[in-house]
Design a protein around this motif. Structure first.
Motif, mmCIF file in Angstrom:
data_model
loop_
_atom_site.group_PDB
_atom_site.id
_atom_site.type_symbol
_atom_site.label_atom_id
_atom_site.label_comp_id
_atom_site.label_asym_id
_atom_site.label_seq_id
_atom_site.Cartn_x
_atom_site.Cartn_y
_atom_site.Cartn_z
ATOM 1 N N PRO A 139 35.652 -22.023 -56.012
ATOM 2 C CA PRO A 139 35.712 -20.566 -56.214
ATOM 3 C C PRO A 139 36.633 -19.856 -55.227
ATOM 4 C CG PRO A 139 33.647 -21.176 -55.164
ATOM 5 C CD PRO A 139 34.355 -22.459 -55.520
ATOM 6 N N HIS A 140 36.913 -20.512 -54.111
ATOM 7 C CA HIS A 140 37.714 -19.829 -53.087
ATOM 8 C C HIS A 140 39.194 -20.146 -53.232
ATOM 9 C CE1 HIS A 140 36.756 -23.838 -51.874
ATOM 10 N NE2 HIS A 140 37.595 -23.809 -50.885
ATOM 11 N N MET A 141 39.539 -20.832 -54.319
ATOM 12 C CA MET A 141 40.941 -21.189 -54.496
ATOM 13 C C MET A 141 41.481 -20.516 -55.753
ATOM 14 S SD MET A 141 40.921 -25.242 -53.764
ATOM 15 C CE MET A 141 40.152 -25.959 -52.328
ATOM 16 N N ARG A 153 45.793 -23.662 -56.957
ATOM 17 C CA ARG A 153 45.304 -24.570 -55.916
ATOM 18 C C ARG A 153 44.219 -25.474 -56.463
ATOM 19 N NH1 ARG A 153 43.332 -22.120 -50.703
ATOM 20 N NH2 ARG A 153 42.979 -24.310 -50.222
ATOM 21 N N TYR A 208 49.110 -17.498 -64.421
ATOM 22 C CA TYR A 208 47.765 -17.752 -63.924
ATOM 23 C C TYR A 208 47.761 -18.602 -62.663
ATOM 24 C CZ TYR A 208 44.898 -15.650 -67.514
ATOM 25 O OH TYR A 208 44.259 -14.749 -68.303
ATOM 26 N N LYS A 268 46.289 -16.789 -59.850
ATOM 27 C CA LYS A 268 45.110 -15.980 -60.171
ATOM 28 C C LYS A 268 43.866 -16.543 -59.494
ATOM 29 C CE LYS A 268 42.865 -14.520 -64.475
ATOM 30 N NZ LYS A 268 42.796 -13.072 -64.538
ATOM 31 N N ASN A 269 42.989 -15.623 -59.083
ATOM 32 C CA ASN A 269 41.704 -16.037 -58.520
ATOM 33 C C ASN A 269 40.866 -16.663 -59.639
ATOM 34 O OD1 ASN A 269 39.122 -16.237 -57.583
ATOM 35 N ND2 ASN A 269 39.023 -14.155 -56.755
ATOM 36 N N MET A 302 37.843 -17.158 -59.999
ATOM 37 C CA MET A 302 36.573 -16.522 -60.344
ATOM 38 C C MET A 302 36.763 -15.334 -61.282
ATOM 39 S SD MET A 302 34.690 -18.600 -59.035
ATOM 40 C CE MET A 302 33.025 -18.018 -59.275
ATOM 41 N N THR A 303 38.005 -14.884 -61.417
ATOM 42 C CA THR A 303 38.233 -13.753 -62.308
ATOM 43 C C THR A 303 38.629 -14.221 -63.699
ATOM 44 O OG1 THR A 303 40.537 -13.573 -61.674
ATOM 45 C CG2 THR A 303 38.972 -12.307 -60.367
ATOM 46 N N GLU A 353 38.945 -19.672 -70.113
ATOM 47 C CA GLU A 353 40.062 -19.951 -69.195
ATOM 48 C C GLU A 353 39.650 -20.944 -68.123
ATOM 49 O OE1 GLU A 353 42.101 -15.546 -69.613
ATOM 50 O OE2 GLU A 353 40.726 -15.992 -67.985
ATOM 51 N N ARG A 354 38.435 -20.751 -67.631
ATOM 52 C CA ARG A 354 37.958 -21.673 -66.604
ATOM 53 C C ARG A 354 37.904 -23.091 -67.146
ATOM 54 N NH1 ARG A 354 33.041 -18.621 -63.474
ATOM 55 N NH2 ARG A 354 34.041 -16.587 -63.381
ATOM 56 N N MET A 393 39.997 -15.409 -77.430
ATOM 57 C CA MET A 393 39.711 -15.450 -75.995
ATOM 58 C C MET A 393 39.959 -14.092 -75.365
ATOM 59 S SD MET A 393 40.925 -18.521 -73.653
ATOM 60 C CE MET A 393 41.151 -19.617 -75.008
ATOM 61 N N ASP A 444 41.360 -13.133 -72.718
ATOM 62 C CA ASP A 444 42.384 -13.032 -71.670
ATOM 63 C C ASP A 444 42.946 -11.629 -71.537
ATOM 64 O OD1 ASP A 444 41.918 -15.612 -71.860
ATOM 65 O OD2 ASP A 444 43.940 -16.236 -72.419
ATOM 66 N N LEU A 466 41.260 -8.963 -69.429
ATOM 67 C CA LEU A 466 41.072 -9.128 -67.981
ATOM 68 C C LEU A 466 42.085 -8.296 -67.224
ATOM 69 C CD1 LEU A 466 40.408 -12.914 -67.780
ATOM 70 C CD2 LEU A 466 38.816 -11.027 -67.592
ATOM 71 N N SER A 474 41.883 -8.161 -60.188
ATOM 72 C CA SER A 474 40.688 -8.813 -59.646
ATOM 73 C C SER A 474 39.616 -7.804 -59.247
ATOM 74 C CB SER A 474 41.062 -9.674 -58.451
ATOM 75 O OG SER A 474 41.607 -8.856 -57.451
ATOM 76 N N VAL A 533 37.582 -6.594 -62.108
ATOM 77 C CA VAL A 533 36.722 -7.649 -62.617
ATOM 78 C C VAL A 533 35.499 -7.799 -61.735
ATOM 79 C CG1 VAL A 533 36.541 -10.105 -63.016
ATOM 80 C CG2 VAL A 533 38.570 -8.878 -63.747
ATOM 81 N N GLN A 585 31.679 -7.593 -62.775
ATOM 82 C CA GLN A 585 30.644 -8.595 -62.534
ATOM 83 C C GLN A 585 29.465 -7.990 -61.794
ATOM 84 O OE1 GLN A 585 32.995 -11.398 -60.425
ATOM 85 N NE2 GLN A 585 33.243 -12.730 -62.198
ATOM 86 N N LEU A 642 30.580 -29.333 -56.425
ATOM 87 C CA LEU A 642 31.960 -29.128 -55.976
ATOM 88 C C LEU A 642 32.382 -30.269 -55.063
ATOM 89 C CD1 LEU A 642 32.489 -25.363 -55.208
ATOM 90 C CD2 LEU A 642 32.730 -26.623 -57.314
ATOM 91 N N LEU A 648 33.782 -22.463 -48.020
ATOM 92 C CA LEU A 648 32.661 -21.909 -48.787
ATOM 93 C C LEU A 648 31.476 -21.583 -47.890
ATOM 94 C CD1 LEU A 648 32.813 -24.020 -52.040
ATOM 95 C CD2 LEU A 648 33.316 -21.612 -51.766
#
Lengths: 267, 381, 389, 309
Positions: free
Chosen positions: C125-127, C131, C164, C167-168, C170-171, C176-177, D1, D3, D6, D9, D12, D16, D205, D227
């Motif tokens: 989530p932090h990438m 990445r 993309y 792009k973060n 998490m957004t 897409e994920r 989709m 997309d 969106l 950030s 978004v 959320q 993860l 994290l």
């Protein structure tokens, strides 16, 4: 080969953890030893053991009174901090409201504050108000630090609470009070319970706030300190050990009750 | 801040809201109960269970005692508004007469009731005893009890009594002892002693040069100290061999160690020094009634209670520190002391040591000296 | 698209100096490409026990090079545990797993030329998206510039815009994920990809879309895919072969048609969809059903050699309303008590004694008989399937 | 989709936020409820925390050695403190330096334990946590004095070593032992936030990263550490702040070999009879601590850390 590596590192983690844990209790054990020494000053190996200081501690009227004061303060702190903390935690984690983020952070500030300075600040404030420090003011001081802690502890439980359950209860015709009693409180009970334990024990062991704000009244840690500075006898470690044992008993009993309730519910 | 400059507004605001936050009675509500309540601000000893418990039982009273280890703090507590809390205050010689009475922090005692007690005390306390009286000699300000010389304490196994007495304060100028001595933390008394180590009389005005000498000495003394700590720490360190001697100690601090089976630890009063030839300092505690608007009626009762021979003996040997008491002038009291107890308080040399000491007084430039000393203390690391 | 992928794939492989271990395992790419039967992964008698619970029970299975194999089963049937053993995240308690002939029981995940797409997707989530995709390449020590080039390519492959990259993650939306997770898995360039129900959290429409895309990707890349799901429908759309699991055991493996058309036992038959299943027993050489109001003698397509008991499976679309008892080999009388619209078809529930039979007809057909009265229903012997009871 | 829908950030994230647990339906109703629940605690904190801090600030601007709070205004207290002849800056320096070292040492000491609590100890975790949380309930003076008894000449360590013909190390009454005492006292304050942080790292993860061939170091650096960072940050901040205000360790173990800033503040209120100076020192400490706390907390999402989502 590759699988043995995590096992070896896990073993190292265990060893390190046990080492640190032993170190944490080492001084507590040393204190217990000192309380059993007949001599006033500590020399190891101890020349003569004696329960004399324990006996004296148990016999002392003054210590009885201090223990009573400590318990009373801790009890009141527990009750008040639970009430404030319960609603505070709802505001922290349950409801979405404007200012919540700011509230969350402001609430944590007292935890992030050196207690000697906080104690002095409260003393100045009480002085400015013309209120004499006593065990009453010590309660207020303890609360300033303990309420945020309790709020946090309960809030962690509240995060795991699905508000839909309250909505469902309301939908099924439950009133506000019934929802609180039959839905919200039972679900948050583990958090409230650990919050209560924290509140009581943190108040029980607190020294810096009591030092400045309890005035002529004394709590166990405050008494221990004043005797340590002047008038040291092995009653100091003896009472320290007793206080530790009392806290441990309470913690164990608390854990046992929580476990019992959990087991009963699971059935 | 301009909105806030009225203390009274604050008081009302705060008291009301605090009452809402913690719905508990505040001391104001407890005024009526003061007959059975006594608050004592004192040096260690009076706050011990041995002294207070019998009084509690006898009077059925709630007695609270808080001990502090220095005079200025106690007096400052009264100044800060706590004179409404305390009934009795127990501080050393000059404070009642020179500070507290002029500042109206304490009130005089009825002479007819309390003067007679002085007759039974050791000779030096016979009435009118200077430190118990107001400056003009008209009012009785407090009762005396414990006293003693204090300069430094040595482990005579390491430094002989003779050497220690003859060397005097220069012990702390001796570089070979650096790292082997401790300092008993007591800021005001430390100030006196550093003046003495510097070869100066503390209880007079000092020239800038003298203050410079004080500062240099303070720097050196604190740098050379192995540790700074309280009485228990000093005795523990002496007994454990961490240190050989410590500054600012006396009968009061070393007597528990002596009583515990370490007679080699001894309070020393130097043979000579810069105070008209004297090198030692002595203290005498004076207990006064606080100028409390709701003074507990138990306050005078307690003062009388501790004059009782038995109780005076208990006070002398309360936990913590053991001290000679003025009431030892009364045979009934003196006979209660065992040989071991007399040994612990160095009774054998008490008289000559008191004779080698001056009674401590206010240091005129205390505040300046204290600042210099605190600066020096911080630079010891 | 297909060509690009293959070429790039090869360069990446060489650039990364990858696959030493993978290839050393005995695989010779190219060689034997015409022999589809060569198993990439082979399980022999594999079991996995946790304390006293057996999650996977004595499974033997060959996974063929380049196939899309789906393991289906209800939750708790052990399919995830099986997959985790294949991926190297768990070790089998018993049995052997071989990769192109080499035993890999204890080979940890990071040394296997396989890659798992988690149910949670396990995106970092932090990438950023970029990445995330580059992560496996970074683990292999690929240079930054090369990583980025490869990541952009993979974005194209999974039909995400290049923008993309920064792009973060998490957004990103759920779909897409999903694509990012796929791209990341392909970046690792595994020989075998495992999927642990990655589509389960998506809405129906998106799921359908991605199922097809996944199938396309499988074709384009020629990789071996092993997919687990509890939805047979999902399995049917994508798979070359399907394995059905129940209580730790693999009960049937076969093509989607075989699974649908020739279930080997009652469990598979019922798992595949709404069916009529009738338990029968052999009595004096004739099959009798005890489940109807009175025992009925049934005509079955073939006899089960040696079996005393069996189950007869009749799909609802093969059941018919009969005008007369002679219109079918097997006849049951009952009463219609429910009627559901399934869109193009209509399903009837007919109660015969304690039993309920399902009958489906297309809307264009007309049901003989009227009202809710007595009806005759039945089926022909060749339309029924006999399975183990 | 979706997309196309969106946006940036930030929008978004806002979205959320609104979607949290389907709360949106009740949002209109709950907006006052949250504030209502918060109000008792806020009122209490205003009077029990904010007002005392304002009083301290008031005192800091009062005439030196007076009690004339809110009645006099002067900068003399600060002028004195900033006077180069005043060595109080050394106390600040020591406090902050020791606090920094405490944080550094605790990061190293606690990490393996926190890792163990989250990933190794399994069902023993709660017992181990209780073992580490319990000392919080014992007054720190008692525990620190126990260390004195352990380390002193003829103390427990020395006495034990004497049994085998050795003698204990001479460690008491030094800055090092002060640091040791601070590390000891504040260990739980680092351990628990750190554990909370590490528990925010989902296990899959780590597995995924391992599956992609990442080595331990890479997993730690790229996944685990970033994290877990919010928890680690909280732990570091908490220990730093508490250690910066610490005084007992230097007095009981350190023999005042260094003077901590809280000691100076305390002294100003006691021996020096100078409340305004003490208040001014406290204000400076508050600025350091409050500034740092605010700066770090502004970066944290408490909902995520505590709610673990």
């Amino acid at each position: 080969m590759d699988r043995s590596r995590p096992r070896r590192s896990h073993l190292m983690i265990w060893i390190w953890t046990i080492f640190v844990a032993v170190a944490i209790y080492l001084p507590v054990a040393c204190g217990a030893l000192a309380g059993l020494s007949k001599g006033r000053y500590f020399l190891f190996p101890i020349r003569a053991y004696s329960f004399e200081w324990w006996q004296k501690t148990l016999d002392s009227l003054e210590i009885q009174r201090i223990v009573q004061t400590s318990i009373l303060i801790a009890l009141i702190v527990t009750v008040v901090s639970l009430v404030l903390g319960f609603f505070g935690a709802l505001a922290f984690a349950r409801f979405d409201w404007r200012g919540r983020r700011l509230y969350q952070k402001l609430l944590l500030l007292p935890i992030f504050f050196p207690q000697p300075v906080l104690g002095l600040a409260l003393l100045l404030w009480f002085n400015t108000l013309g209120i004499q420090p006593s065990w009453h003011t010590a309660i207020v001081a303890h609360l300033v630090w303990i309420v945020p802690v309790v709020t946090l502890v309960i809030a962690i439980q509240v995060y795991g609470f699905d508000p839909a359950m309250e909505e469902a209860a309301a939908d099924l015709g439950a009133g506000r009070w019934m929802i609180l009693r039959d839905v919200t409180l039972p679900i948050l009970w583990p958090g409230i319970w650990s919050g209560a334990l924290f509140a009581f024990l943190l108040s029980w062991g607190n020294f810096p706030l009591s030092l400045y704000t309890a005035g002529a009244d004394s709590t166990i840690p405050k008494w221990l300190y004043s005797k340590m500075v002047a008038g040291y006898t092995p009653m100091v470690p003896a009472l320290g050990t007793m206080s530790t044992l009392a806290a441990a008993t309470l913690l164990l009993a608390g854990g046992a009750i929580a476990g019992f309730v959990k087991a009963r519910r699971a059935r | 801040m301009t909105n806030f400059n009225r203390r009274d507004t604050l008081k009302i605001l705060g008291a009301g809201a605090l009452a809402a936050g913690a719905p508990l009675g505040f001391p104001g509500a407890a005024l009526a109960a003061r007959e059975k309540e006594l608050n004592i601000l004192c040096w260690e000893g009076y706050n011990s269970a041995q002294v207070l418990d019998p009084f509690r039982e006898k009077e059925g009273a709630t007695v609270k005692a808080e001990s502090l280890t220095n005079d200025p703090t106690m007096i400052n507590r009264l100044r800060s508004g706590e004179s409404k809390v305390w009934d009795l205050i127990n501080v050393n010689n000059p404070w009642a007469r020179k500070i507290m009475y002029p500042e109206k922090l304490i009130k005089p005692l009825p002479k007819d009731e309390f003067m007679p007690y002085f007759d039974k005390m050791l000779e030096q306390f016979h009435p009118p005893y200077k430190w118990a009286m107001s400056d003009d000699g008209s009012e009785l300000l407090g009762m005396t009890q414990r006293f003693g010389p204090y300069s430094y304490v040595v482990n005579t196994d390491k430094i002989s009594r003779k050497t220690a007495e003859e060397t005097g304060w220069d012990l702390f100028n001796d570089e070979s002892l650096a790292g082997k001595y401790g300092i008993l933390e007591s800021d005001d008394w430390n100030v006196f002693n550093i003046f003495l180590v510097a070869g100066l009389d503390p209880f007079k005005e000092h020239s800038p040069e003298e203050m410079k000498a004080f500062e240099d000495t303070a720097l050196k003394v604190f740098k050379g100290a192995k540790l700074i700590g309280d009485i228990a720490t000093m005795n523990q360190a002496l007994i454990s061999g961490e240190i050989d001697l410590h500054m600012t100690g006396g009968t009061y601090s070393v007597s528990p160690a002596r009583a515990d089976g370490f007679p080699e630890m001894r309070a020393i009063t130097p043979l000579k020094g810069p105070m008209n030839g004297k090198g030692g300092v002595s203290w005498i505690e004076v207990t006064s009634t606080v100028n409390n608007p709701e003074l507990s009626p138990l306050a005078p009762e307690f003062l009388k209670y501790v004059q009782d021979p038995e109780v005076a003996h208990t006070v002398a040997f309360a936990e913590g520190t053991f001290n000679p008491v003025a009431q030892m002038g009364n045979k009934a009291c003196f006979d209660l002391f065992t040989k071991d107890e007399l040994d612990a308080i160095q009774w054998d040399s008490l008289e000559e040591e008191m004779a080698r000491s001056v009674e401590y007084d206010i240091v005129p430039d205390y505040e300046k000296a204290l600042d210099l000393m605190n600066n020096a203390k911080r630079q010891r690391s | 698209m297909n060509m690009t992928w293959t070429e790039q794939s090869e360069t990446a492989r060489m650039g990364a100096g990858q696959s030493e271990t993978a290839r050393a395992g005995g695989g010779r790419p190219g060689e034997g490409a015409d022999r589809p039967a060569l198993p990439v992964l082979q399980l022999v008698g594999v079991s996995k026990r946790f304390d006293d619970f057996t999650a996977v029970d004595d499974i033997s299975l060959d996974i063929r090079e380049g196939e899309f194999l789906t393991i289906v089963g209800p939750s708790g049937s052990g399919k995830t545990t099986l997959l985790r053993m294949l991926a190297g995240l768990e070790q089998p308690s018993e049995g052997n797993i071989t990769l192109r002939g080499t035993l890999i029981n204890d080979l940890p995940a990071r040394r296997r030329p396989t890659c798992l797409v988690f149910q949670s997707l396990a995106l970092f989530p932090h990438m950023t998206v970029g990445r995330n995709i580059e992560f496996p390449l970074k683990a292999k020590g690929v240079s930054a510039a090369e990583r980025k080039a490869r990541a952009l390519e993979l974005l194209r492959m999974v039909r995400l815009p290049e923008a993309y990259y920064g792009k973060n993650v998490m957004t990103c939306s759920g779909g897409e994920r999903q694509r990012v997770a796929l791209a990341r898995a392909f970046a690792y360039d595994p020989d075998v990809l495992f999927f642990d129900e990655p589509l389960s959290a998506l809405d129906y429409k998106l799921k359908k879309l991605l199922e097809k895309e996944l199938k396309d990707l499988h074709k384009e890349t020629g990789k071996t895919f092993v997919y687990i799901t509890h939805s047979l429908e999902e399995a049917m759309v994508m798979s070359d072969r399907i394995g059905v699991m129940r209580a730790g055991k693999l009960v049937q493996v076969g093509s989607p048609d075989a699974i649908y058309g020739q279930p080997q036992n009652r469990f598979v038959a019922e798992f595949v969809g709404e069916v009529n299943v009738i338990g029968v027993t052999l009595s004096n050489g004739a099959w009798l059903s005890q489940e109807t109001a009175e025992p009925v003698r049934l005509v079955l397509p073939q006899t089960m050699a040696g079996a005393e008991r069996a189950a007869v499976v009749i799909r609802p679309e093969y059941m018919k309303f009969l005008a007369a008892p002679g219109d079918a080999d097997n006849v049951v009388s009952g009463r219609v008590y429910n009627e559901y619209s399934l869109g193009s078809r209509i399903q009837y529930q007919v109660r015969a004694g304690e039993r309920v039979f399902l009958i489906e007809m297309s809307r264009s057909q007309i049901r003989p008989g009227t009202g809710d009265g007595e009806v005759l229903i039945g089926w022909n012997a060749e339309d029924a399937i006999v399975v183990e009871a | 989709m979706s997309d196309a829908t969106l946006g940036t950030s930030s929008t978004v994230r806002e979205k959320q936020g609104k979607e949290r647990q389907g709360r949106s339906a009740l949002r209109h109703l709950s907006l006052p409820a949250g504030a209502r629940c918060a109000s008792p605690i806020l009122l209490f904190m205003a009077l029990g925390f904010l007002a005392p801090l304002l009083t301290v600030i008031g005192f800091a601007f009062a005439e030196p050695r007076s009690f004339a709070v809110f009645e006099s205004f002067t900068l003399r207290n600060f002028a004195e403190i900033f006077n180069p002849a005043d060595t109080v800056w050394m106390s600040f320096a020591w406090s902050l330096a020791l606090a920094l070292l405490t944080v550094a040492a605790l990061l190293l000491i606690c990490y393996p334990i926190a890792y163990g609590l989250v990933r190794v100890f399994g069902r023993w975790s709660s017992l181990v946590s209780i073992a580490f949380v319990f000392p919080l309930f014992i007054s720190e003076n008692v525990r620190l004095y126990g260390w004195t008894l352990f380390f002193i000449n003829h103390g427990v360590l020395d006495g034990l070593l004497a049994g085998i013909g050795l003698s204990g190390p001479n460690v008491l009454f030094t800055p090092e032992i002060t640091l040791f005492g601070m590390i000891y006292t504040y260990l739980p304050f680092m351990l628990f936030p750190m554990t909370l942080g590490l528990s925010m790292v989902p296990g899959d993860l780590i597995e995924a990263a391992r599956d992609f061939g990442a080595g331990r170091l890479m997993i730690w650096r790229e996944i685990e550490l970033p994290l877990a960072m919010p928890g680690i940050l909280i732990g570091a901040l908490l220990t730093f702040v508490l250690a910066a205000g610490a005084v007992a360790e230097a007095k009981i173990l350190g023999g005042q070999s260094v003077i901590m800033i809280s000691h100076d503040i305390e002294n100003a209120f006691t021996y020096s009879q100078n409340w305004p100076r003490g208040a001014a020192l406290a204000v400076l400490l508050m600025i350091v601590i409050g500034g740092l706390s605010m700066a770090v907390m502004a970066r944290l999402d408490l909902d995520r850390i505590l709610g673990r989502r």
